[in-house]
Design an enzyme around this catalytic site. Structure first.
Site, PDB file in Angstrom:
ATOM      1  CG  ASP A  36     -21.565 -23.155  44.683  1.00 35.95           C
ATOM      2  OD1 ASP A  36     -22.244 -22.362  43.790  1.00 35.95           O
ATOM      3  OD2 ASP A  36     -22.043 -23.940  45.259  1.00 35.95           O
ATOM      4  CG  ASP A  37     -22.598 -18.790  43.801  1.00 34.61           C
ATOM      5  OD1 ASP A  37     -23.157 -19.437  42.967  1.00 34.61           O
ATOM      6  OD2 ASP A  37     -23.091 -18.781  45.084  1.00 34.61           O
ATOM      7  CB  CYS A  76     -26.773 -24.308  42.648  1.00 40.46           C
ATOM      8  SG  CYS A  76     -25.464 -25.253  43.300  1.00 40.46           S
ATOM      9  NE  ARG A  80     -23.784 -27.021  41.655  1.00 36.53           N
ATOM     10  CZ  ARG A  80     -22.439 -27.020  42.269  1.00 36.53           C
ATOM     11  NH1 ARG A  80     -21.892 -27.967  42.581  1.00 36.53           N
ATOM     12  NH2 ARG A  80     -21.875 -25.522  42.444  1.00 36.53           N
ATOM     13  CE  LYS A 133     -24.268 -26.375  45.831  1.00 34.42           C
ATOM     14  NZ  LYS A 133     -24.203 -24.767  46.149  1.00 34.42           N
ATOM     15  CG  HIS A 135     -27.806 -28.269  45.191  1.00 34.52           C
ATOM     16  ND1 HIS A 135     -27.572 -26.720  45.189  1.00 34.52           N
ATOM     17  CD2 HIS A 135     -28.930 -28.372  45.829  1.00 34.52           C
ATOM     18  CE1 HIS A 135     -28.713 -26.329  45.618  1.00 34.52           C
ATOM     19  NE2 HIS A 135     -29.464 -26.943  46.212  1.00 34.52           N
ATOM     20  CB  SER A 158     -26.391 -24.426  48.698  1.00 37.08           C
ATOM     21  OG  SER A 158     -26.452 -24.391  47.566  1.00 37.08           O
ATOM     22  CG  HIS A 234     -22.999 -20.946  47.590  1.00 39.14           C
ATOM     23  ND1 HIS A 234     -23.687 -20.422  49.054  1.00 39.14           N
ATOM     24  CD2 HIS A 234     -23.856 -21.169  46.819  1.00 39.14           C
ATOM     25  CE1 HIS A 234     -24.901 -20.531  48.630  1.00 39.14           C
ATOM     26  NE2 HIS A 234     -25.037 -20.812  47.464  1.00 39.14           N
ATOM     27  CG  ASP A 286     -22.526 -23.237  40.374  1.00 40.59           C
ATOM     28  OD1 ASP A 286     -21.789 -22.191  40.399  1.00 40.59           O
ATOM     29  OD2 ASP A 286     -23.195 -23.298  41.275  1.00 40.59           O
ATOM     30  CG  ASN A 287     -24.395 -20.096  39.467  1.00 41.63           C
ATOM     31  OD1 ASN A 287     -25.016 -21.144  40.009  1.00 41.63           O
ATOM     32  ND2 ASN A 287     -23.959 -19.330  40.079  1.00 41.63           N
ATOM     33  CE  LYS A 307     -26.641 -18.517  43.203  1.00 42.61           C
ATOM     34  NZ  LYS A 307     -25.931 -18.934  44.376  1.00 42.61           N
TER      35      LYS A 307
END
Lengths: 469, 469
Positions: A36-37, A76, A80, A133, A135, A158, A234, A286-287, A307
């Site tokens: 994540d991130d 996010c 996803r 996660k 989301h 998140s 994240h 994810d990003n 991001k």
């Protein structure tokens, strides 16, 4: 240059190189490790000088390291949704311009009409589990166990959401995160088993849950699909005691190094169980990195921005693919790929046919994964919310709109003519070559128009709230 | 934190970890491969997405890849002086603030009083050869054969010098370089054998010369030292026919990929001759990428700025070390190192003692090269010309002065207090933490003062011209 571009005008209709299905080929287990991130530049094997990732580096050395691999959105929830459906989030209603992700007060989620990667593989006989996660909607109907996963263990959105009244407000770097600031629930299937979640041990607990699932499903004829979506890196950043001050990079590095440890645990377990040659493991995120969090955010390396942005740093990610005996070792793959390609690729590997009743934006990456030929992907669409900001075709990327990812002064600029970058000559998007290549701009414009025409209106899932505004 | 910093206040006086000399240990051959203006981010193994460097990646996988390795200056002449002498160029007079490098009209060069790496190894019985760009003085007295090299084949200064009248003027990107624009001579020892040099085939010819030397010296008891200093990727960019359009990265990528091919030729030849376990090969460059040349310049990856600058992008370089059986395989080394360390390290490996009659800025890197302990280097001095702009101590770097590397608006800024960056947390030098760490600033200030006191005045070698101004 241009003839092949024109040929690829409608990539969703293009025919991938034919690969004869071998009926005797084992249907591989699939493990998708998603962070994540994480930034493009945050792993040692992607050039970070002070984050040590020996397990991910080894994964790359034993498999493939892709250098032009994209996610479906720069934040996010839509990213996803793209991974799970093999479709751009604009097609599922899972993107939005104002509220760009789902929040604890959101009423929507991934529609039941979508076919997820888990559902597709479950239909083909796979055991499926999600850890981490989600989301894509936290109301019961939207949870993983209602989207094809046999089991679920993780947080529904998140880790910086559900902030309690005593927590600091706004988008500020949280240098000493207190576990009580964030009232995020931990779910087992659809049941809350802990609240607030003790995030300090979450990476470790996710890993333990994943190893248990892998061990439980290593024997027998039924293949498995595990989706392990780490909550980290994240913000707020947490790591277990064993990783406190482990990294030269500080807190952010500690967090990445615990994820690296986790990857090592998973690959080692797969090897020890003797199922490495039947298991495809991929790693991505994810990003891009959350740059506004300063030293608590990651690095996109040489890519521009992070991001939330449709510059490369927002949507290009590390991607490692590992499958001993099938995927070539130590290969650097500069071909285009996307998380959206995982669904059609995995379904083919499982002996099935991707859904034909809807537009898929993913392509079958098997030729490139097997080292047998180029990736069939030659384009990428960069959305911000519901708006198409940029399009890549071959090495060229045209920006119709650019915008800073966050903040009040987002400096939205519409470009006419669009900005044009040759991403393979100029990966940092520094040199606009639009004046030199009007024919490329025209081709990309036609591709964008054709793409827009392929998008059918669907209900927006991110705008509605449980309580009225 | 601070106690170890204070202990290291005078690194030139620090005692390196004692390594007992093994009288039976073979004295290794040494090959130093040096490129020109290569950026920290320009190799695949340092994260470039579209430059393919399989031979350098393999060299890294079979040896060490260092991530915090420095050159002695951010431009050509002083950086090469540092490599050759193991000393900061301020000590040899080989740096200057106005004319920052030697030009074809320069009267100076590396003083005879300096002890070069070649002289030191020649005194210890090595056969020595230089192939490539020298740039430490082109008058006969300064040429490599008068500085310890048995033979020389290459160009005496930069490949963009000696511009003829019909060539484009100024610092402009030369998109279609004509070989006739640059009247650079090619030398064999001290004799001009070609003028203008056909630069298109230079990387290939340097490689052939190097392979010949290695083959001629592979047998027998005499170890050898080869210094191969490629003229590329300094603009104007040239590559041989076989590499035209070879790279996805365009012309610059073609050039790097030919250098990568060259490295492969050298390592393959060393393996085939059966001398791999007796040969230390290192690869690095003289300074960061020449960013003002746009797409013809390279990339410093996540590091800030490039050639000419005292930001990290100007002075931190890729560094690979390869010595099968002695250097650990596949190791990423985040320790500090410098080209100035090669002289004391090589002299020790050859069984000798580094010069004790002068200040050496290099340290003995053997502990880190052998994987036996940390690098003894804990500091770095960043000069622009004759002025000390910045000092690194441990993870912290203080900038006393910053300046854009080139152009009329160089925006020179003196910082009081200095800017302070934690380079291991913040490799891109984005977050000034000077306000949080006055004690670190004080320690670095004391280190800078002690360093300045150790510098003795010497004649400047870069100012004087053959013809009057």
């Amino acid at each position: 240059m241009i003839a092949p571009l024109l040929l690829s005008l409608l990539p969703m209709l293009a025919t991938a190189p034919t690969i004869e299905k071998d009926n005797d080929a084992p249907r591989p287990n699939l493990v998708v490790i998603f962070t994540d991130d994480l930034g493009y530049g945050d792993l040692s094997c992607y050039g970070h000088p002070t984050i040590a990732t020996p397990n991910l580096d080894r994964m790359a050395a034993e498999g493939q390291r892709w250098t032009q691999f994209y996610v479906g959105a720069s934040v996010c929830t839509p990213s996803r949704a793209a991974l799970m459906t093999g479709r751009l989030p604009i097609r599922s209603g899972m993107c939005n311009t104002r509220r760009r992700v789902l929040f604890p007060d959101s009423a929507g989620g991934l529609p039941a009409s979508e076919i997820t990667l888990a559902e597709a593989l479950k239909d083909l006989g796979y055991a499926t589990a999600m850890v981490g996660k989600w989301h894509l909607g936290h109301l019961a109907e939207f949870l993983p166990t209602n989207h094809g996963f046999d089991s679920y263990y993780g947080i529904p959105y998140s880790n910086d959401m559900d902030r309690v009244a005593s927590a600091p407000e706004g988008r500020v770097a949280i240098t000493e995160p207190e576990i009580e600031y964030f009232n995020v629930p931990l779910l087992q299937d659809t049941r809350i088993i802990e609240r607030p979640t003790d995030q300090r041990t979450l990476t470790r607990r996710y890993t333990e849950q994943s190893l248990r699932f892998i061990r439980d499903h290593a024997q027998g004829d039924q293949p498995f699909f595990l989706y392990l979506a780490h909550s980290m890196p994240h913000v707020p950043l947490f790591r277990s005691e064993a990783f406190v001050d482990a990294s030269r990079r500080g807190l952010y590095g500690d967090v990445i190094e615990e994820i690296d440890w986790s990857v090592g645990q998973i690959l080692d377990t797969i090897r020890e169980l003797g199922i490495a040659e039947e298991t495809l493991v991929v790693f991505t995120s994810d990003n891009g990195p959350w740059l506004t969090y300063d030293q608590q955010g990651g690095s996109a390396g040489l890519l521009r921005n992070g991001k939330g942005s449709t510059w490369e740093g927002g949507m290009r990610e590390p991607f490692l693919a590992w499958w001993p005996g099938t995927i070539p070792t130590g290969q650097v793959v500069p071909d285009l790929g996307s998380t959206m390609d995982l669904l059609p690729t995995a379904v083919r590997l499982a002996g099935g046919e991707p859904p034909s009743d809807r537009v898929l934006d993913g392509v079958d990456l098997r030729p490139a994964l097997f080292g047998a030929g180029p990736s069939p992907r030659d384009s990428m669409f960069y959305y911000r919310g519901t708006e198409l900001y940029a399009v890549r075709l071959g090495p060229y990327k045209a920006h119709f709109i650019t915008q800073e990812p966050y903040g009040r002064d987002t400096n939205r600029i519409e470009h006419d003519p669009p900005l044009l970058f040759h991403l393979e000559h100029d990966p940092s998007e520094r040199f606009d070559v639009s004046a030199d290549h009007p024919e490329v701009l025209a081709t990309i414009q036609a591709l964008a128009d054709a793409h827009r025409a392929s998008v059918e209106p669907v209900p927006n899932q991110l705008e509605a709230r449980i309580t009225a505004d």
